[in-house]
Design an enzyme around this catalytic site. Structure first.
Site, short mmCIF file in Angstrom:
data_model
loop_
_atom_site.label_atom_id
_atom_site.label_comp_id
_atom_site.label_asym_id
_atom_site.label_seq_id
_atom_site.Cartn_x
_atom_site.Cartn_y
_atom_site.Cartn_z
N LYS A 142 8.98 8.08 0.01
CA LYS A 142 7.67 7.44 -0.07
C LYS A 142 7.36 6.82 1.28
O LYS A 142 8.18 6.10 1.85
CB LYS A 142 7.65 6.36 -1.15
CG LYS A 142 6.25 5.76 -1.34
CD LYS A 142 6.18 4.81 -2.53
CE LYS A 142 4.71 4.41 -2.73
NZ LYS A 142 4.54 2.97 -2.87
N CYS A 149 7.92 0.00 2.57
CA CYS A 149 7.93 -1.44 2.33
C CYS A 149 7.37 -2.19 3.54
O CYS A 149 7.87 -2.03 4.66
CB CYS A 149 9.35 -1.93 2.03
SG CYS A 149 9.43 -3.71 1.70
N GLY A 151 -2.30 4.53 -4.13
CA GLY A 151 -3.13 3.53 -3.48
C GLY A 151 -4.49 3.37 -4.11
O GLY A 151 -5.23 4.34 -4.26
N GLU A 152 -4.83 2.14 -4.53
CA GLU A 152 -6.14 1.78 -5.07
C GLU A 152 -6.52 2.56 -6.32
O GLU A 152 -7.69 2.93 -6.50
CB GLU A 152 -7.23 1.94 -4.01
CG GLU A 152 -7.21 0.87 -2.93
CD GLU A 152 -7.41 -0.55 -3.47
OE1 GLU A 152 -8.46 -0.82 -4.06
OE2 GLU A 152 -6.50 -1.38 -3.28
#
Length: 317
Positions: free
Chosen positions: A139, A98, A200-201
């Site tokens: 994560k 986060c 990611g992406e």
């Protein structure tokens, strides 16, 4: 190949998980984080954030849900991890990714990536508290201010006994700016004997294929892309056709009806506008419609705009 829905604070709540799991063959959903400070949290805290626990830890459509914890005190993280499992969570996940300033200031989330030993101690405490037949996962991002400790943090998670590791391929400082540095995930996957999940992406099925080709991972986690294209997981796993704008607008109206019948109806205007910020990437029509409704502040006004847009689509067809 597994496709997992990422935890997204303030975005992917129980209702959104229900809606997305109904139209996608997700293998797993991860909750928004449960904030752990210095005590064992009461059951009601877990049930509020993860009502699926009352359904054996599954969404109404049967997709398993995993509770994510965020905190910095190992013993408390372990105690709360066990509670999540006892309540029915399908494993338990630790949040070291986060980027929110308010979270990092209180020594939670990505700020811990500056201290691999702390990452290790937290995951180890969770692993020791949770029966071995249940998954303990984590994560991470690639780092905090830079990526220099990416491998140290990955190894710390593994050596602490984690079942698998999800990596968001950016540092905290990178935020959500492209690109995602998938090549770092490749290095971790080659080094660790546990499964590594790439994140990611990933905005479409082509992105997913490229990510898998580069990283060699057989599991991916999707976040913003899953909100931008509601049936993204289905397009990746089955080759389904991406939702049209008409289908997505219908889904939004279904979400609207259920949201207004729920306990969060007061937050509806903010939530629906937030969703539009993601949809604008995928649908030009969303940007046009958002320009019309963004000036409205009441639920009634926004619902009227959405319903009118749906009627206009019907007339055009």
């Amino acid at each position: 190949m597994r496709v997992i829905l990422a935890p997204m604070e303030g975005v992917v709540d129980a209702l959104m998980r229900d809606i997305l799991s109904t139209i996608n063959p997700y293998d797993l959903l991860v909750t928004e984080f449960v904030r752990v400070v210095d005590q064992l949290l009461p059951e009601k805290v877990f049930l509020k954030l993860c009502p699926e626990l009352l359904n054996n830890g599954n969404t109404p459509s049967g997709t398993p849900v995993r509770v994510q914890l965020l905190g910095q005190e190992p013993q408390c993280m372990g105690e709360n991890a066990l509670r999540a499992i006892e309540l029915g969570s399908h494993g338990v996940d630790a949040n070291f990714g986060c980027p929110a300033k308010i979270v990092n200031r209180s020594k939670g989330g990505a700020v811990l990536l500056q201290y691999p030993e702390s990452v290790h101690d937290i995951v180890k405490a969770m692993r020791q508290a949770v029966p071995k037949e249940h998954a303990v996962t984590a994560k991470i991002r690639l780092g905090y201010e830079d990526k220099s400790l990416f491998m140290e943090n990955a190894i710390a998670v593994y050596e602490a006994g984690a079942t698998e590791l999800a990596i968001h391929a950016r540092s905290k400082v990178d935020g959500y700016r492209p690109p995602a540095y998938w090549e770092y995930i490749t290095e971790v996957r080659k080094r660790l004997p546990i499964p590594v999940i790439a994140n990611g992406e990933i905005w479409n099925s082509d992105d997913a294929k490229r990510c898998i080709d580069i990283t060699g991972c057989d599991s991916i986690m999707i976040g913003r892309g899953a909100i931008s294209l509601p049936n993204l997981a289905d397009t990746i796993k089955t080759g389904a056709t991406p939702y049209t704008w008409a289908q997505t607008l219908g889904l939004m109206l279904s979400y609207t009806q259920r949201e207004l019948n729920g306990r969060k109806s007061d937050y509806y205007p903010a939530r629906i506008k937030q969703w539009f910020t993601y949809l604008n990437r995928q649908y030009p029509e969303a940007d046009t419609l958002f320009r019309e409704l963004r000036v409205f502040k009441t639920t009634e006004e926004i619902v009227a705009v959405l319903e009118a847009a749906q009627r206009n689509l019907g007339n055009e067809s």
